[in-house]
Structure formats: C-alpha cells, structure tokens
Design a protein around this motif. Sequence first.
Motif, PDB file in Angstrom:
ATOM      1  N   ASP A  20       1.014  -1.305   0.071  1.00 38.20           N
ATOM      2  CA  ASP A  20       0.091   0.028   0.186  1.00 38.20           C
ATOM      3  C   ASP A  20       1.043   1.374  -0.089  1.00 38.20           C
ATOM      4  OD1 ASP A  20      -2.187   1.457   0.158  1.00 38.20           O
ATOM      5  OD2 ASP A  20      -2.612   1.265   2.472  1.00 38.20           O
ATOM      6  N   VAL A  21       0.946   2.067  -0.858  1.00 30.87           N
ATOM      7  CA  VAL A  21       1.854   3.036  -1.290  1.00 30.87           C
ATOM      8  C   VAL A  21       1.359   4.449  -1.190  1.00 30.87           C
ATOM      9  CG1 VAL A  21       3.532   4.212  -2.582  1.00 30.87           C
ATOM     10  CG2 VAL A  21       3.590   1.809  -2.667  1.00 30.87           C
ATOM     11  N   TRP A  22       1.637   5.648  -0.505  1.00 33.14           N
ATOM     12  CA  TRP A  22       1.243   6.752  -0.787  1.00 33.14           C
ATOM     13  C   TRP A  22       2.269   7.605  -1.026  1.00 33.14           C
ATOM     14  CZ3 TRP A  22      -3.722   7.930   1.655  1.00 33.14           C
ATOM     15  CH2 TRP A  22      -4.335   6.855   2.015  1.00 33.14           C
ATOM     16  N   LEU A  23       2.108   8.613  -1.890  1.00 32.57           N
ATOM     17  CA  LEU A  23       3.093   9.263  -2.570  1.00 32.57           C
ATOM     18  C   LEU A  23       2.930  10.954  -2.274  1.00 32.57           C
ATOM     19  CD1 LEU A  23       5.801   9.431  -4.361  1.00 32.57           C
ATOM     20  CD2 LEU A  23       4.088   9.491  -6.497  1.00 32.57           C
ATOM     21  N   PHE A  24       3.966  11.651  -1.841  1.00 41.36           N
ATOM     22  CA  PHE A  24       3.987  12.900  -1.828  1.00 41.36           C
ATOM     23  C   PHE A  24       5.185  13.502  -2.248  1.00 41.36           C
ATOM     24  CE2 PHE A  24       5.982  11.991   2.383  1.00 41.36           C
ATOM     25  CZ  PHE A  24       6.839  13.288   2.355  1.00 41.36           C
ATOM     26  N   SER A  25       4.960  15.014  -2.748  1.00 37.76           N
ATOM     27  CA  SER A  25       6.142  15.718  -3.416  1.00 37.76           C
ATOM     28  C   SER A  25       6.296  17.087  -2.663  1.00 37.76           C
ATOM     29  CB  SER A  25       6.156  15.956  -4.972  1.00 37.76           C
ATOM     30  OG  SER A  25       4.774  16.628  -5.259  1.00 37.76           O
ATOM     31  N   VAL A  26       7.342  17.527  -2.516  1.00 37.15           N
ATOM     32  CA  VAL A  26       7.524  18.874  -1.859  1.00 37.15           C
ATOM     33  C   VAL A  26       7.998  19.896  -2.973  1.00 37.15           C
ATOM     34  CG1 VAL A  26       8.669  20.193  -0.074  1.00 37.15           C
ATOM     35  CG2 VAL A  26       7.756  18.059   0.363  1.00 37.15           C
ATOM     36  N   GLY A  27       7.519  20.931  -3.398  1.00 28.25           N
ATOM     37  CA  GLY A  27       8.006  21.886  -4.229  1.00 28.25           C
ATOM     38  C   GLY A  27       7.295  23.067  -4.268  1.00 28.25           C
ATOM     39  N   LEU A  28       7.400  24.002  -5.162  1.00 27.98           N
ATOM     40  CA  LEU A  28       6.831  25.509  -4.929  1.00 27.98           C
ATOM     41  C   LEU A  28       5.286  25.447  -5.359  1.00 27.98           C
ATOM     42  CD1 LEU A  28       9.657  27.959  -6.095  1.00 27.98           C
ATOM     43  CD2 LEU A  28       8.886  27.624  -4.171  1.00 27.98           C
ATOM     44  N   GLY A  29       4.979  24.455  -6.564  1.00 26.65           N
ATOM     45  CA  GLY A  29       3.562  24.600  -7.087  1.00 26.65           C
ATOM     46  C   GLY A  29       2.611  25.020  -5.930  1.00 26.65           C
ATOM     47  N   PRO A  30       2.448  24.259  -4.948  1.00 31.73           N
ATOM     48  CA  PRO A  30       1.274  24.412  -4.098  1.00 31.73           C
ATOM     49  C   PRO A  30       1.224  25.780  -3.458  1.00 31.73           C
ATOM     50  CG  PRO A  30       1.938  22.303  -3.770  1.00 31.73           C
ATOM     51  CD  PRO A  30       2.958  23.101  -4.685  1.00 31.73           C
ATOM     52  N   ALA A  31       2.333  26.623  -3.139  1.00 26.86           N
ATOM     53  CA  ALA A  31       2.292  27.886  -2.916  1.00 26.86           C
ATOM     54  C   ALA A  31       2.179  29.198  -3.779  1.00 26.86           C
ATOM     55  CB  ALA A  31       3.789  28.201  -2.270  1.00 26.86           C
ATOM     56  N   LEU A  32       1.878  28.787  -5.149  1.00 27.09           N
ATOM     57  CA  LEU A  32       1.815  29.733  -6.188  1.00 27.09           C
ATOM     58  C   LEU A  32       0.222  30.167  -5.956  1.00 27.09           C
ATOM     59  CD1 LEU A  32       3.726  28.132  -9.117  1.00 27.09           C
ATOM     60  CD2 LEU A  32       4.497  29.843  -7.437  1.00 27.09           C
ATOM     61  N   ARG A  33       0.197  31.671  -6.227  1.00 26.94           N
ATOM     62  CA  ARG A  33      -1.403  32.338  -6.255  1.00 26.94           C
ATOM     63  C   ARG A  33      -1.354  32.790  -7.627  1.00 26.94           C
ATOM     64  NH1 ARG A  33      -1.112  28.936  -2.787  1.00 26.94           N
ATOM     65  NH2 ARG A  33      -1.267  29.248  -0.674  1.00 26.94           N
ATOM     66  N   GLY A  34      -2.642  33.463  -7.637  1.00 24.84           N
ATOM     67  CA  GLY A  34      -3.099  34.401  -8.937  1.00 24.84           C
ATOM     68  C   GLY A  34      -3.452  33.320  -9.975  1.00 24.84           C
ATOM     69  N   PRO A  35      -3.773  33.570 -11.108  1.00 22.97           N
ATOM     70  CA  PRO A  35      -4.396  32.922 -12.072  1.00 22.97           C
ATOM     71  C   PRO A  35      -3.544  31.964 -12.814  1.00 22.97           C
ATOM     72  CG  PRO A  35      -4.732  35.119 -12.872  1.00 22.97           C
ATOM     73  CD  PRO A  35      -4.171  35.147 -11.381  1.00 22.97           C
ATOM     74  N   ILE A  36      -2.323  32.295 -12.815  1.00 18.61           N
ATOM     75  CA  ILE A  36      -1.198  31.418 -13.658  1.00 18.61           C
ATOM     76  C   ILE A  36      -0.698  30.584 -12.611  1.00 18.61           C
ATOM     77  CG2 ILE A  36       0.904  31.489 -14.662  1.00 18.61           C
ATOM     78  CD1 ILE A  36       0.175  34.160 -15.986  1.00 18.61           C
ATOM     79  N   GLY A  37      -0.362  31.266 -11.547  1.00 23.05           N
ATOM     80  CA  GLY A  37       0.140  30.288 -10.131  1.00 23.05           C
ATOM     81  C   GLY A  37      -0.812  29.135  -9.929  1.00 23.05           C
ATOM     82  N   ARG A  38      -2.145  29.415  -9.703  1.00 22.87           N
ATOM     83  CA  ARG A  38      -3.030  28.276  -9.310  1.00 22.87           C
ATOM     84  C   ARG A  38      -2.910  27.207 -10.265  1.00 22.87           C
ATOM     85  NH1 ARG A  38      -5.953  32.539  -6.961  1.00 22.87           N
ATOM     86  NH2 ARG A  38      -7.044  32.729  -8.888  1.00 22.87           N
ATOM     87  N   ARG A  39      -3.317  27.833 -11.727  1.00 21.81           N
ATOM     88  CA  ARG A  39      -3.081  26.770 -12.525  1.00 21.81           C
ATOM     89  C   ARG A  39      -1.872  25.916 -12.454  1.00 21.81           C
ATOM     90  NH1 ARG A  39      -4.578  28.726 -18.222  1.00 21.81           N
ATOM     91  NH2 ARG A  39      -6.705  28.709 -17.252  1.00 21.81           N
ATOM     92  N   ILE A  40      -0.810  26.399 -12.424  1.00 19.42           N
ATOM     93  CA  ILE A  40       0.417  25.815 -12.601  1.00 19.42           C
ATOM     94  C   ILE A  40       0.653  24.787 -11.241  1.00 19.42           C
ATOM     95  CG2 ILE A  40       3.021  25.822 -11.990  1.00 19.42           C
ATOM     96  CD1 ILE A  40       2.600  28.646 -13.921  1.00 19.42           C
ATOM     97  N   GLY A  41       0.135  25.360 -10.051  1.00 14.17           N
ATOM     98  CA  GLY A  41       0.184  24.538  -8.892  1.00 14.17           C
ATOM     99  C   GLY A  41      -0.805  23.366  -8.773  1.00 14.17           C
ATOM    100  N   ARG A  42      -1.909  23.426  -9.704  1.00 13.66           N
ATOM    101  CA  ARG A  42      -2.860  22.402  -9.568  1.00 13.66           C
ATOM    102  C   ARG A  42      -2.308  21.114 -10.577  1.00 13.66           C
ATOM    103  NH1 ARG A  42      -6.890  26.406  -9.703  1.00 13.66           N
ATOM    104  NH2 ARG A  42      -7.026  26.166 -12.111  1.00 13.66           N
ATOM    105  N   THR A  43      -1.573  21.521 -11.544  1.00 10.63           N
ATOM    106  CA  THR A  43      -0.958  20.556 -12.701  1.00 10.63           C
ATOM    107  C   THR A  43      -0.005  19.707 -12.086  1.00 10.63           C
ATOM    108  OG1 THR A  43      -1.637  22.316 -14.311  1.00 10.63           O
ATOM    109  CG2 THR A  43      -0.311  20.391 -14.879  1.00 10.63           C
ATOM    110  N   VAL A  44       0.043  18.392 -12.054  1.00 12.14           N
ATOM    111  CA  VAL A  44       0.865  17.375 -11.991  1.00 12.14           C
ATOM    112  C   VAL A  44       1.759  17.424 -12.956  1.00 12.14           C
ATOM    113  CG1 VAL A  44       1.467  15.092 -11.358  1.00 12.14           C
ATOM    114  CG2 VAL A  44      -0.572  15.861 -10.486  1.00 12.14           C
ATOM    115  N   PRO A  45       3.125  17.718 -12.703  1.00 12.36           N
ATOM    116  CA  PRO A  45       4.183  17.777 -14.143  1.00 12.36           C
ATOM    117  C   PRO A  45       3.991  16.242 -14.647  1.00 12.36           C
ATOM    118  CG  PRO A  45       4.932  18.868 -12.268  1.00 12.36           C
ATOM    119  CD  PRO A  45       3.610  18.351 -11.795  1.00 12.36           C
TER     120      PRO A  45
END
Length: 184
Positions: free
Chosen positions: A84-109
């Motif tokens: 049973d695996v759970w995965l997490f990442s740590v980066g800048l995406g979730p901290a981004l705000r504004g229309p461009i930042g929120r879109r980038i932050g929600r997208t999984v690379p």
Amino acid sequence: MEANKARIAVIYATAQGSTRDIAEFIGETLIARGAVVELSDVEHAPELSGFDVVILGSAVHDRALLPAVKSYVSTHRDALADTDVWLFSVGLGPALRGPIGRRIGRTVPKKIAALRDSISPRDYRAFAGHYERAGVSLQARALYRLMGGTRYGDLRDWTAIRTWATDIAVSLGLPEATSTPIHP
C-alpha cells in the motif's frame, strides 16, 4: 489491518531538508495513532517486505522528483506493487497564487505523473516547501513573482500535511491520536 500491527515505512529524498521535515512529521503523526513507523532517506531505505504501508516523498526539482526516488522506484517496482503506497512531493507549485500560479500549482508535471502512475499509489499529494530568496537569480525571482509567488521562506502548510497524514491513519483504521505532534 489491526492498529497495533500497522508497520509503515516513511521513505524520503530531500535536497534542502523540507521533505525530511514533512516525512518526520507524517511519521510522528502516525506513531501518535499507534503505528510502528520506520523513517529513512531513500538511500538507506529498509527492505519493504516487513511493511504494510510505504509513504514515499521527494523534493521537486525541474518539475520532477529527485533522481534518487526515480531510481528507487525503478529498482523496487515489484515490492511497491505488493504494498500500500502513498506518494507526496515538496515543491513550489502548491504555494503559487494568482490565475497562472494556481493553474501551475494544480497541474501534476508529466515526469511526476508518469512515476506516480507507474506505482499506482493510493493517493498523491503535493505540498509546498521552503524557498529562500538568497542565492536565487533575478530572473528566477521574477519568474516566481510572475507565477504568483508572494513570499519567501517556509511555505509549508502544516495543516494540510496533518490532514493528509490523518487521512492515511483513518484509511488504515488506526485509533485516535494519543498525542499531537508539533511541526518543526
């Protein structure tokens, strides 16, 4: 799974320590709920056969998980498939705000999505990390601001991290916490 038998490996790869801090906090949260947790960096990860659950975390660099995690997943794909695996990442995406930042932050690379899909974790969660201005080029700082970066320093959302760890505990049927871990 009985709560007193839950054995969890929390394995991480970190570049500057944010991912390690988050992995430690997740481990402490699960220990407080009765789990037996072994915390390890990916280079010293334990044999997986003795664990019911693996929580795997990595810092994000260049929109990908660290090479050590990619290598670990490649080497241990069969064992991870049986766990049973759970995965997490740590980066800048979730901290981004504004229309461009929120879109980038929600997208999984794409590179992260490919690795995630190769091991089919029960859940994948992206958390913000720690981002300092010192040593970052003017061009990178400008891009960060354009993408909706509003501040520097510790950008981690400890409430979101605690909620995710609690979700894992609930899914495993662990009892209520006997204590409340405090984030770093």
